[in-house]
Design an enzyme around this catalytic site. Structure first.
Site, PDB file in Angstrom:
ATOM      1  N   GLU A  28     -41.025   9.848  16.965  1.00  0.00           N
ATOM      2  CA  GLU A  28     -39.926  10.165  16.682  1.00  0.00           C
ATOM      3  C   GLU A  28     -39.586  10.173  15.302  1.00  0.00           C
ATOM      4  O   GLU A  28     -38.720  11.141  14.771  1.00  0.00           O
ATOM      5  CB  GLU A  28     -39.000   8.836  17.138  1.00  0.00           C
ATOM      6  CG  GLU A  28     -37.420   9.093  16.632  1.00  0.00           C
ATOM      7  CD  GLU A  28     -36.889   8.000  17.434  1.00  0.00           C
ATOM      8  OE1 GLU A  28     -37.581   6.905  17.568  1.00  0.00           O
ATOM      9  OE2 GLU A  28     -35.796   7.899  17.706  1.00  0.00           O
ATOM     10  N   GLU A  41     -33.745   2.877  26.021  1.00  0.00           N
ATOM     11  CA  GLU A  41     -33.238   4.143  25.928  1.00  0.00           C
ATOM     12  C   GLU A  41     -33.458   5.009  27.119  1.00  0.00           C
ATOM     13  O   GLU A  41     -32.805   5.155  28.012  1.00  0.00           O
ATOM     14  CB  GLU A  41     -33.227   4.756  24.278  1.00  0.00           C
ATOM     15  CG  GLU A  41     -32.091   5.847  24.139  1.00  0.00           C
ATOM     16  CD  GLU A  41     -32.014   5.873  22.742  1.00  0.00           C
ATOM     17  OE1 GLU A  41     -32.689   5.108  21.998  1.00  0.00           O
ATOM     18  OE2 GLU A  41     -31.261   6.733  22.404  1.00  0.00           O
TER      19      GLU A  41
END
Ligand code: RAM
Length: 927
Positions: A781, A504
């Site tokens: 996260e 990502e």
């Protein structure tokens, strides 16, 4: 002696005396242009702003006037400034003064200096002379062509069948007939490059030119190479790899000219002593090969290096390139703008050497760097000729020692080194980066015993300086501060990324929006943010209705936008303005911010002012009621979130219009804000201040309260519901990406500071300290990304290096230590610590403000509260001293009334508020 001679001598004496007297006002220092650039070359801005700082001294409180002189040569300063002379300006402004002189052109070198008058109207000496030199500002300045080998035609299929280009080596020999006065290398690439001149590295930049929306704009670099070339034969050599441009990270989706082969563009401009100018261009006279040691290089997947293919001296004159190929060329187009890079490149910033060997098994060794970091390893490993060293990375190993890479998803994140001889090899990958704490090596010399010295951690990030420091008496709070700052370092790799390790590593706008203020406290990221906002505007302009993509650069090319994410277009410029005081970013972003607000308007369907649109919601809220993928969006309804952010962005836009003097717009957007607010309250809240939805969430209340979306009496009731929600969660937070950053601010406004401390110091899930208890060295996260007992969260989207929840860092500076800007750019500073003795007995913060260092540090000893404050020159401060009254406070050992630099403006039975001039103060009060 004649009368005239006498008068002359007296006049001279007076002049000398006068200048002695004047020299007591020290000269300005730390001169910078635009976003904190000091004497830049290849500068991007031909209408820069000028800033300087007043020196810290008893006699300098503030500035009453200034004068700037700007000239095309040093010799002309200060008296014959040919480009601009402001003359004496009665003004306190010492930051971001706009250049309004003669037009400046590409390559031009400009000199400037400044002096100021202090509060007593005494003039300072002139500052040192500073300079800036412009880069190539227009595409037509570029006479070279894009060059490179066609690597698309024989590229290799990599992960998910994406094509991978072989890295290429390009070289050019040239002859100089006379001695060199000065030389500039202007260069850029579609891909990542590393350039050498006569066997020397031209720079230590990592993967320049960096990442922009390449179909709109490519940044260019300028290097001063005067000392690297000489009369006679010279050789330029460029290593060129896919970088972001031609790699899998750009998705290869026909985005950039059908996944074009990387190319380089350069222009070496040399001024010779004989007065001539010689220019070496990238053109068809260059030669290239793909048969060098770098076999493959990919941001996501890693690098393969075969030392057997090394080409000694290929960047020097002693090399035969007969067997190399002639390059292909492509004209510079007008469509893609070539502009000097407007922020610093990525560089190696820290080297971590405290590695530990964790385990050795079957010729495989695992090393622990002890910090989750981003960059590359530097390896010094014994090998046998022909063997391949395999280098893998991991953020955390499991308790049974398993090397865990599943959360990298499809990113292979593996490097290989093939040895050309027996002995210790040295290797540091060049065109990739990894997010890791652990390194696994296999394939090294079997007879060697792995040593901790084999692996070092090379930490790389955009080259900005530290800007602030926060510390306290509590170890875990300090670890949290460390995790926040590492999370920032690790995710500012040319663009602000969500994460640095998996497949990502993208510029997610929502993540950026929540972290920007904390980032600016800790690092000088002014230029970094404004550069990225330019990319945001470029990606927005494609979409007529004002859509701001989820990510910038927009390689996903989704046709959707998300509330809370696209608002980065409004929120970040506003934050930058408040923290730096620079209005330029508001001017630059104004139209873009307007477009984003109008995007919301286009999404309003049946119900007035309620946009129906996509939203990632309160992303990754803990304990979601839904399962699997849907769970990620949390339980706060997207309609509520979209309406709340619609209102908030309209409100900020109105404020921005106000600052820019656009009165009509200011009123228009204020009216819009009020209308959205009405609609919001009617739609989502009942008369008892209760959220009407089925599932109550902390974030529904937080958004409504923080964005001021309820009538005062309803708001008061809503606050009670919020407290109930927090109580139901056993005083834990229940917030995701959007709710978390505002939780402290809302509780603080409500006077619930002790509760905020309770939540912040919670050790159990969900909390900040929970991750620390599980061994975190960065922000995760998810609130539960990993646990010592169960290992990694089973969700595939699970990074251990994601800065969003680190947004609490702002509150740590502003309220725990008590230091924040009250007027834009810290022209007025607020010192207002909120000590909580249950958890802390000291906290302190210092920040390098645009006026100099400011700090606030408190500690409690023997029932006495001490507060040390530093207020830089040319600012004032509003100091709030808690839990005391006027007659109980001592300032620098004296009573308050005895200090002429302080003025009491407010006093109630619990606290006092003082206005202070610049200076250093120590306050002391019995508790
Ligand atoms: C994921 C990341 C990112 C977030 C988006 C919505 O890709 O978690 O941080 O902003 O989703």
């Amino acid at each position: 002696m004649g009368r005239l001679a006498f008068i002359f001598i007296i006049t001279c004496l007076l002049a000398v005396l006068n200048s002695c007297y004047q020299s007591k006002v020290l000269k300005p220092k730390e001169l910078t242009v635009s976003e904190n650039f000091k004497n830049p070359i290849g500068f991007y801005n031909n209408t820069p702003t000028f800033s300087w700082k007043l020196p810290v001294s008893e006699s300098i409180k503030s500035q009453s006037a200034y004068q700037i002189v700007v000239a095309s040569s040093k010799k002309l300063l200060p008296d014959h400034a040919d480009l601009w002379n402001t003359n004496k300006q009665e003004s306190k402004q010492s930051t971001f003064v706009k250049y309004q002189g003669k037009e400046l052109k590409s390559r031009q070198k400009v000199y400037w200096q400044v002096k100021y008058w202090n509060q007593d109207k005494k003039v300072s000496e002139w500052s040192e002379i500073n300079s800036f030199e412009l880069g190539l500002l227009k595409n037509t300045d570029w006479k070279g062509k894009w060059i490179g080998l066609n690597t698309a035609k024989d590229s290799i299929k990599g992960v998910r069948n994406f094509l991978m280009h072989r890295p290429q080596y390009l070289r050019k020999e040239f002859e100089l007939l006379s001695e060199v006065t000065s030389a500039r290398l202007y260069i850029t690439a579609k891909g990542g490059f590393d350039v050498h001149l006569n066997g020397n590295n031209v720079s230590d930049d990592v993967m320049p030119p960096g990442w922009t929306p390449y179909n709109h704009r490519i940044e260019t670099l300028t290097y001063d190479v005067t000392d690297l070339i000489a009369t006679g034969e010279n050789t330029l050599g460029v290593e060129l790899a896919s970088g972001w441009h031609s790699g899998r990270i750009s998705r290869g989706r026909a985005l950039y000219e059908n996944f074009a082969s990387p190319k380089v563009l350069c222009q070496l401009e040399i001024l010779l002593k004989d007065g001539n100018k010689q220019v070496i261009l990238s053109d068809k006279s260059w030669k290239g090969t793909t048969n060098g040691p770098l076999r493959l290089a990919s941001v996501y997947d890693g690098e393969i290096y075969d030392a057997n293919l090394e080409m000694p001296n290929w960047t020097t004159n002693n090399f035969n390139d007969e067997r190399w190929n002639v390059v292909e060329t492509e004209n510079v187009s007008e469509v893609v703008k070539l502009e000097p890079k407007r922020h610093k490149t990525v560089k190696t910033k820290v080297v971590l050497e405290n590695t530990e060997v964790v385990s050795v098994n079957n010729n495989t060794a695992i090393f622990n760097i002890k910090q989750n970091m981003v960059g590359v390893p530097k390896l010094e490993v014994p090998m046998k000729k022909g063997d391949t060293l395999k280098i893998r990375f991991s953020e955390m190993i499991l308790s049974d020692g398993t090397f865990y890479t599943t959360n990298y998803r499809s990113a292979k994140s593996t490097d290989y080194y093939i040895a050309a001889k027996d002995g210790i090899i040295e290797y540091m990958p060049k065109f990739t980066f990894h997010g890791f704490q652990f390194v696994e090596l296999s394939g090294y010399d079997k007879n060697a015993k792995p040593e901790s010295t084999w692996v070092k951690g090379i930490v790389q990030h955009s080259d900005f300086k530290k800007n602030g420091k926060f510390t306290s008496s509590h170890n875990k709070l300090n670890q949290l501060q460390s995790n926040i700052t590492w999370g920032l370092r690790d995710n500012f790799f040319d663009v602000p990324t969500d994460c640095p390790q998996r497949d990502e590593r993208l510029g997610w706008t929502g993540d950026a929006q929540v972290i920007a203020p904390t980032a600016m406290f800790n690092y000088n990221t002014h230029a970094f943010w404004v550069a990225w906002l330019q990319s945001l505007r470029e990606n927005q302009s494609e979409h007529k209705n004002g859509l701001v993509p989820y990510i910038v650069p927009d390689v996903l090319q989704n046709k959707n936008a998300s509330s809370g994410w696209g608002d980065a277009a409004v929120i970040i410029p506003w934050d930058i303005y408040n923290i730096t005081g620079d209005v330029t970013i508001l001017e630059e972003s104004y139209e873009s911010a307007k477009k984003w607000v109008s995007y919301y308007q286009t999404k309003v369907k049946n119900k007035a002012y309620i946009p129906i649109m996509h939203s990632f919601g309160d992303w990754l809220q803990p304990y979601p009621s839904k399962t699997l993928k849907k769970a990620n969006r949390g339980d706060t309804p997207k309609e509520l979130i979209s309406t709340a952010f619609f209102a908030h962005s309209a409100n900020l836009l109105s404020k921005i219009a106000g600052v820019l003097g656009k009165v009509e717009d200011e009123n228009k957007y204020q009216k819009l804000y009020k209308e959205v607010v009405n609609a919001f309250e009617n739609e989502f809240f009942d008369v008892n201040g209760k959220f009407k939805g089925q599932i109550q969430t902390q974030t529904s209340y937080l958004l409504a309260i923080y964005f001021d979306l309820l009538k005062p009496e309803i708001k008061e009731k809503a606050q009670k519901h919020l407290l109930k929600e927090i109580k139901n969660a056993n005083n834990h937070l229940g917030t995701g990406f959007l709710g978390t950053p505002i939780l402290p601010k809302v509780l603080d406004d409500m006077g619930e500071i002790d509760l905020m401390y309770e939540i912040l110091f919670k050790e159990t899930y969900p909390s900040w300290f929970y991750s620390i208890n599980q061994g975190a060295t960065t922000i995760w996260e998810r609130w539960n990304s990993f646990s010592k007992k169960d290992g990694f969260n089973s969700q595939s989207m699970n990074s251990l290096n994601h800065y969003a929840y680190g947004a609490v860092g702002q509150w740590m500076y502003e309220r725990i230590a008590g230091l924040s800007p009250l007027k834009p750019g810290y022209k007025k500073i607020k010192i207002a610590p909120v000590p909580n003795t249950k958890f802390l007995n000291s906290a302190s913060a210092s920040v390098n403000t645009p006026y100099g260092e400011a700090s606030s540090s408190w500690n409690i000893e023997n029932n006495t509260f001490y507060l040390d404050v530093v207020i830089p020159p040319n600012t004032t401060a509003e100091i709030h001293i808690p839990n005391t009254t006027q007659n109980k406070v001592l300032v620098n050992g004296n009573t308050l009334s005895n200090n002429s630099d302080l003025k009491l403006i407010n006093s109630d039975k619990n606290s006092i508020v003082i206005i202070a001039e610049s200076g250093t103060y120590n306050f002391q009060t019995k508790l």
